[in-house]
Design a protein around this motif. Structure first.
Motif, PDB file in Angstrom:
ATOM      1  N   GLN A  84       0.841  -1.188   0.000  1.00  0.00           N
ATOM      2  CA  GLN A  84       0.000   0.000   0.000  1.00  0.00           C
ATOM      3  C   GLN A  84       0.876   1.238   0.000  1.00  0.00           C
ATOM      4  O   GLN A  84       1.635   1.478   0.945  1.00  0.00           O
ATOM      5  N   LYS A  99      -2.982   5.463  -1.707  1.00  0.00           N
ATOM      6  CA  LYS A  99      -3.504   4.457  -2.623  1.00  0.00           C
ATOM      7  C   LYS A  99      -4.073   3.281  -1.859  1.00  0.00           C
ATOM      8  O   LYS A  99      -3.797   3.092  -0.680  1.00  0.00           O
ATOM      9  N   GLU A 100      -4.871   2.480  -2.578  1.00  0.00           N
ATOM     10  CA  GLU A 100      -5.431   1.289  -1.965  1.00  0.00           C
ATOM     11  C   GLU A 100      -4.367   0.186  -1.904  1.00  0.00           C
ATOM     12  O   GLU A 100      -3.416   0.169  -2.701  1.00  0.00           O
ATOM     13  N   ARG A 101      -4.566  -0.725  -0.983  1.00  0.00           N
ATOM     14  CA  ARG A 101      -3.672  -1.874  -0.894  1.00  0.00           C
ATOM     15  C   ARG A 101      -3.845  -2.729  -2.143  1.00  0.00           C
ATOM     16  O   ARG A 101      -4.966  -2.981  -2.578  1.00  0.00           O
ATOM     17  N   GLU A 102      -2.726  -3.181  -2.709  1.00  0.00           N
ATOM     18  CA  GLU A 102      -2.794  -3.958  -3.931  1.00  0.00           C
ATOM     19  C   GLU A 102      -2.018  -5.260  -3.806  1.00  0.00           C
ATOM     20  O   GLU A 102      -1.057  -5.373  -3.044  1.00  0.00           O
ATOM     21  N   THR A 104      -6.694 -11.598  -4.122  1.00  0.00           N
ATOM     22  CA  THR A 104      -7.457 -10.513  -3.530  1.00  0.00           C
ATOM     23  C   THR A 104      -7.351 -10.572  -2.015  1.00  0.00           C
ATOM     24  O   THR A 104      -7.176 -11.638  -1.427  1.00  0.00           O
ATOM     25  N   GLN A 105      -7.486  -9.417  -1.392  1.00  0.00           N
ATOM     26  CA  GLN A 105      -7.336  -9.347   0.057  1.00  0.00           C
ATOM     27  C   GLN A 105      -8.342 -10.238   0.784  1.00  0.00           C
ATOM     28  O   GLN A 105      -8.027 -10.820   1.818  1.00  0.00           O
ATOM     29  N   SER A 106      -9.538 -10.351   0.244  1.00  0.00           N
ATOM     30  CA  SER A 106     -10.604 -11.099   0.911  1.00  0.00           C
ATOM     31  C   SER A 106     -10.297 -12.586   1.029  1.00  0.00           C
ATOM     32  O   SER A 106     -10.940 -13.286   1.813  1.00  0.00           O
TER      33      SER A 106
END
Length: 124
Positions: A39, A43-46, A107-109
């Protein structure tokens, strides 16, 4: 419960290299898949990279493909991110993550456990 701790971050010059490590406690990486996310400020975490529990499958984001390599050493209960040819745009907080979910993992999820992060700064 799984605890993750990253290390190896710091300051590097553009074109240089760093190696991040992630140590796990509470459970071994031989039964967990792992990933790295980052991150940057504002910005968003990628997603950066992921590796299956067996180590047999890996996946890298296009932005780091050919420069970064994820690996794991189950004997040391650790996951690594070798970062070569660093660019200023790689500057970010890097997070290690782990999961018992199945592939794919981009993906983070999909990840249940997270480390506190380590700062990587690349100067031009």
């Amino acid at each position: 419960q799984v605890q993750l701790v990253e290390s190896g971050g710091g300051l590097a010059q553009a074109g240089g290299s760093l190696r991040l490590s992630c140590a796990a406690s509470g459970r071994t990486f031989s039964t967990l898949s792992a990933g790295w996310f980052r991150q940057a400020p504002g910005k968003e975490r990628e997603f950066v990279a992921a590796i299956a529990w067996s180590g047999g499958s890996t996946h890298h984001a296009d932005s780091v493909k050919g420069r970064f390599t994820i690996s794991k050493n189950n004997a040391n209960n650790a996951v690594y991110l070798q970062m070569n040819s660093l660019k200023p745009e790689d500057t970010a907080v890097y997070y290690c993550a782990a999961t018992s979910r199945s592939w794919p993992l981009a993906t983070q999820s999909r990840f249940d456990y997270w480390g506190p992060g380590t700062q990587v700064t690349v100067s031009s």
